[in-house]
Design a protein around this motif. Sequence first.
Motif, PDB file in Angstrom:
ATOM      1  N   VAL A  95     -54.627 -13.614 -93.374  1.00  0.00           N
ATOM      2  CA  VAL A  95     -54.613 -13.577 -91.917  1.00  0.00           C
ATOM      3  C   VAL A  95     -55.591 -14.604 -91.340  1.00  0.00           C
ATOM      4  CG1 VAL A  95     -53.751 -11.223 -91.704  1.00  0.00           C
ATOM      5  CG2 VAL A  95     -56.215 -11.607 -91.925  1.00  0.00           C
ATOM      6  N   ALA A  96     -55.929 -15.613 -92.134  1.00  0.00           N
ATOM      7  CA  ALA A  96     -56.713 -16.785 -91.711  1.00  0.00           C
ATOM      8  C   ALA A  96     -58.194 -16.522 -91.526  1.00  0.00           C
ATOM      9  CB  ALA A  96     -56.121 -17.401 -90.435  1.00  0.00           C
ATOM     10  N   ASN A  97     -58.704 -15.428 -92.099  1.00  0.00           N
ATOM     11  CA  ASN A  97     -60.153 -15.197 -92.060  1.00  0.00           C
ATOM     12  C   ASN A  97     -60.838 -16.001 -93.159  1.00  0.00           C
ATOM     13  OD1 ASN A  97     -60.168 -13.221 -89.956  1.00  0.00           O
ATOM     14  ND2 ASN A  97     -59.425 -11.712 -91.433  1.00  0.00           N
ATOM     15  N   LEU A  98     -61.935 -16.657 -92.823  1.00  0.00           N
ATOM     16  CA  LEU A  98     -62.701 -17.401 -93.819  1.00  0.00           C
ATOM     17  C   LEU A  98     -63.412 -16.435 -94.751  1.00  0.00           C
ATOM     18  CD1 LEU A  98     -63.889 -20.018 -94.973  1.00  0.00           C
ATOM     19  CD2 LEU A  98     -65.686 -19.870 -93.224  1.00  0.00           C
ATOM     20  N   LYS A  99     -63.189 -16.602 -96.060  1.00  0.00           N
ATOM     21  CA  LYS A  99     -63.822 -15.738 -97.053  1.00  0.00           C
ATOM     22  C   LYS A  99     -65.028 -16.397 -97.700  1.00  0.00           C
ATOM     23  CE  LYS A  99     -62.353 -12.294 -97.590  1.00  0.00           C
ATOM     24  NZ  LYS A  99     -62.543 -11.077 -96.777  1.00  0.00           N
ATOM     25  N   THR A 100     -64.902 -17.658 -98.072  1.00  0.00           N
ATOM     26  CA  THR A 100     -66.017 -18.335 -98.722  1.00  0.00           C
ATOM     27  C   THR A 100     -65.873 -19.843 -98.608  1.00  0.00           C
ATOM     28  OG1 THR A 100     -67.320 -18.432-100.771  1.00  0.00           O
ATOM     29  CG2 THR A 100     -64.931 -18.461-100.995  1.00  0.00           C
ATOM     30  N   THR A 101     -66.999 -20.529 -98.708  1.00  0.00           N
ATOM     31  CA  THR A 101     -67.058 -21.985 -98.651  1.00  0.00           C
ATOM     32  C   THR A 101     -67.603 -22.513 -99.968  1.00  0.00           C
ATOM     33  OG1 THR A 101     -67.495 -21.951 -96.263  1.00  0.00           O
ATOM     34  CG2 THR A 101     -68.063 -23.978 -97.455  1.00  0.00           C
ATOM     35  N   TYR A 102     -66.914 -23.491-100.540  1.00  0.00           N
ATOM     36  CA  TYR A 102     -67.372 -24.140-101.759  1.00  0.00           C
ATOM     37  C   TYR A 102     -67.734 -25.585-101.449  1.00  0.00           C
ATOM     38  CZ  TYR A 102     -65.780 -20.312-104.742  1.00  0.00           C
ATOM     39  OH  TYR A 102     -65.620 -19.100-105.342  1.00  0.00           O
ATOM     40  N   ARG A 103     -68.940 -25.977-101.820  1.00  0.00           N
ATOM     41  CA  ARG A 103     -69.391 -27.357-101.664  1.00  0.00           C
ATOM     42  C   ARG A 103     -69.217 -28.099-102.983  1.00  0.00           C
ATOM     43  NH1 ARG A 103     -74.087 -30.038-102.908  1.00  0.00           N
ATOM     44  NH2 ARG A 103     -74.998 -28.074-103.692  1.00  0.00           N
ATOM     45  N   LEU A 104     -68.678 -29.314-102.912  1.00  0.00           N
ATOM     46  CA  LEU A 104     -68.531 -30.139-104.107  1.00  0.00           C
ATOM     47  C   LEU A 104     -69.842 -30.881-104.348  1.00  0.00           C
ATOM     48  CD1 LEU A 104     -65.548 -29.494-103.345  1.00  0.00           C
ATOM     49  CD2 LEU A 104     -64.955 -31.753-104.248  1.00  0.00           C
ATOM     50  N   GLU A 105     -70.540 -30.501-105.388  1.00  0.00           N
ATOM     51  CA  GLU A 105     -71.855 -31.064-105.666  1.00  0.00           C
ATOM     52  C   GLU A 105     -71.763 -32.558-105.983  1.00  0.00           C
ATOM     53  OE1 GLU A 105     -75.698 -30.032-108.511  1.00  0.00           O
ATOM     54  OE2 GLU A 105     -73.675 -29.618-109.266  1.00  0.00           O
ATOM     55  N   GLY A 106     -72.622 -33.352-105.334  1.00  0.00           N
ATOM     56  CA  GLY A 106     -72.724 -34.765-105.640  1.00  0.00           C
ATOM     57  C   GLY A 106     -71.628 -35.636-105.066  1.00  0.00           C
ATOM     58  N   ILE A 107     -70.775 -35.093-104.206  1.00  0.00           N
ATOM     59  CA  ILE A 107     -69.670 -35.860-103.638  1.00  0.00           C
ATOM     60  C   ILE A 107     -69.971 -36.196-102.180  1.00  0.00           C
ATOM     61  CG2 ILE A 107     -67.230 -35.834-103.007  1.00  0.00           C
ATOM     62  CD1 ILE A 107     -67.729 -36.034-106.014  1.00  0.00           C
ATOM     63  N   ASN A 108     -69.877 -37.462-101.834  1.00  0.00           N
ATOM     64  CA  ASN A 108     -69.999 -37.918-100.449  1.00  0.00           C
ATOM     65  C   ASN A 108     -68.604 -38.233 -99.916  1.00  0.00           C
ATOM     66  OD1 ASN A 108     -72.903 -37.854-100.308  1.00  0.00           O
ATOM     67  ND2 ASN A 108     -72.921 -39.716-101.558  1.00  0.00           N
ATOM     68  N   ALA A 109     -68.053 -37.295 -99.182  1.00  0.00           N
ATOM     69  CA  ALA A 109     -66.683 -37.452 -98.701  1.00  0.00           C
ATOM     70  C   ALA A 109     -66.607 -38.471 -97.574  1.00  0.00           C
ATOM     71  CB  ALA A 109     -66.151 -36.099 -98.219  1.00  0.00           C
ATOM     72  N   VAL A 110     -65.526 -39.232 -97.557  1.00  0.00           N
ATOM     73  CA  VAL A 110     -65.257 -40.178 -96.474  1.00  0.00           C
ATOM     74  C   VAL A 110     -64.270 -39.567 -95.487  1.00  0.00           C
ATOM     75  CG1 VAL A 110     -64.369 -42.477 -95.887  1.00  0.00           C
ATOM     76  CG2 VAL A 110     -65.719 -42.136 -97.982  1.00  0.00           C
ATOM     77  N   ASP A 111     -63.067 -39.244 -95.952  1.00  0.00           N
ATOM     78  CA  ASP A 111     -62.038 -38.668 -95.074  1.00  0.00           C
ATOM     79  C   ASP A 111     -61.031 -37.913 -95.940  1.00  0.00           C
ATOM     80  OD1 ASP A 111     -60.291 -37.998 -93.072  1.00  0.00           O
ATOM     81  OD2 ASP A 111     -59.805 -40.050 -92.478  1.00  0.00           O
ATOM     82  N   ILE A 112     -61.312 -36.637 -96.186  1.00  0.00           N
ATOM     83  CA  ILE A 112     -60.435 -35.800 -97.004  1.00  0.00           C
ATOM     84  C   ILE A 112     -59.230 -35.379 -96.165  1.00  0.00           C
ATOM     85  CG2 ILE A 112     -60.235 -33.636 -98.286  1.00  0.00           C
ATOM     86  CD1 ILE A 112     -63.233 -33.916 -98.911  1.00  0.00           C
ATOM     87  N   GLU A 113     -58.024 -35.664 -96.673  1.00  0.00           N
ATOM     88  CA  GLU A 113     -56.839 -35.460 -95.844  1.00  0.00           C
ATOM     89  C   GLU A 113     -55.780 -34.532 -96.429  1.00  0.00           C
ATOM     90  OE1 GLU A 113     -56.250 -36.126 -92.876  1.00  0.00           O
ATOM     91  OE2 GLU A 113     -57.594 -37.721 -92.242  1.00  0.00           O
ATOM     92  N   ASP A 114     -55.836 -34.211 -97.717  1.00  0.00           N
ATOM     93  CA  ASP A 114     -54.853 -33.269 -98.254  1.00  0.00           C
ATOM     94  C   ASP A 114     -55.411 -32.618 -99.504  1.00  0.00           C
ATOM     95  OD1 ASP A 114     -52.538 -31.810 -98.160  1.00  0.00           O
ATOM     96  OD2 ASP A 114     -51.216 -33.404 -98.901  1.00  0.00           O
ATOM     97  N   ILE A 115     -54.749 -31.563 -99.924  1.00  0.00           N
ATOM     98  CA  ILE A 115     -55.158 -30.776-101.079  1.00  0.00           C
ATOM     99  C   ILE A 115     -53.898 -30.350-101.824  1.00  0.00           C
ATOM    100  CG2 ILE A 115     -55.211 -28.637 -99.735  1.00  0.00           C
ATOM    101  CD1 ILE A 115     -57.639 -27.761-101.413  1.00  0.00           C
ATOM    102  N   ALA A 116     -53.960 -30.351-103.148  1.00  0.00           N
ATOM    103  CA  ALA A 116     -52.789 -30.013-103.961  1.00  0.00           C
ATOM    104  C   ALA A 116     -53.218 -29.162-105.139  1.00  0.00           C
ATOM    105  CB  ALA A 116     -52.089 -31.284-104.444  1.00  0.00           C
ATOM    106  N   TRP A 117     -52.228 -28.653-105.859  1.00  0.00           N
ATOM    107  CA  TRP A 117     -52.466 -27.811-107.019  1.00  0.00           C
ATOM    108  C   TRP A 117     -51.781 -28.437-108.233  1.00  0.00           C
ATOM    109  CZ3 TRP A 117     -48.183 -25.822-109.572  1.00  0.00           C
ATOM    110  CH2 TRP A 117     -46.976 -25.905-108.870  1.00  0.00           C
TER     111      TRP A 117
END
Length: 273
Positions: free
Chosen positions: A55-77
């Motif tokens: 139902v779109a409630n945020l459960k948890t946040t994961y930070r990618l250690e050591g990564i400096n993101a520029v412009d993240i635009e999609d996610i896949a499996w």
Amino acid sequence: MAQEVMHGERFSKGKVSSPALGEISGIVSSINNPGMFWVHNDSGDEANIYLIDSVANLKTTYRLEGINAVDIEDIAWVEVEGKSYIVLADIGDNLATRANISLYIFPEPLYKSNQVNDTIPKNEINIKTLIYPGKARDAEAIFVDPMDKQFYLISKREFRSILYTAAIFETNKPHFVLKPLISFPFTFITAADISPRRDALIMKNLTSIYYWPLRNNMSISKALSETYLPVPYEPEPQGEAITFDRSSDGFFTISERPFGLDSYLYYYHISKP
């Protein structure tokens, strides 16, 4: 004329309420956490992925250690040797100035109840660097074929969006040149996904959704060379993200929140006539 894919009405599953999720640009159905979804913001956020429930409630946040993101635009499996992985695509390039773009590949986390923050360790993140032939381009859509683990990317800003590929899972090397395959009769693609049963492909831009059946181990390039089936779609404010459900019976969309507008997790059931 393209045959239409029919579906029932759009269902609102829940409203995005967390202030952390202001510019959702990608979504993928979780394998390890059934009924939940991984989402991320685009440029302006750090290298984070967020797990939301049904139902779109945020459960948890994961930070990618050591990564400096520029412009993240999609996610896949992708599943490799029975293990689920996330592919996070740092591929946005509005001005087409980046010398290369990056993929961050890591084991899909398993949600721990009531844990609101966690970290993807640096040593678990496999970074793949991609280069376009010729010149830099902007892109916001990726997927991985579950049959042969081939990686695909769809460019955004050409008059006709282009399908690119790279065999990123065939070797341990970190750098790849993208290979163009086909172009499409549309543009501004912002998301794509392949169904878990590998029986369909889907893409979207801000106003339309495009659907292709995948039959009898058909190749991706052959399937996408055929006429797409348009899916009736109610555009969302800056709606950039799409994912199949894990049963391959429908898909979910979710949007950014431009100008303070509301964002919802929507579900569409697909039934072909």
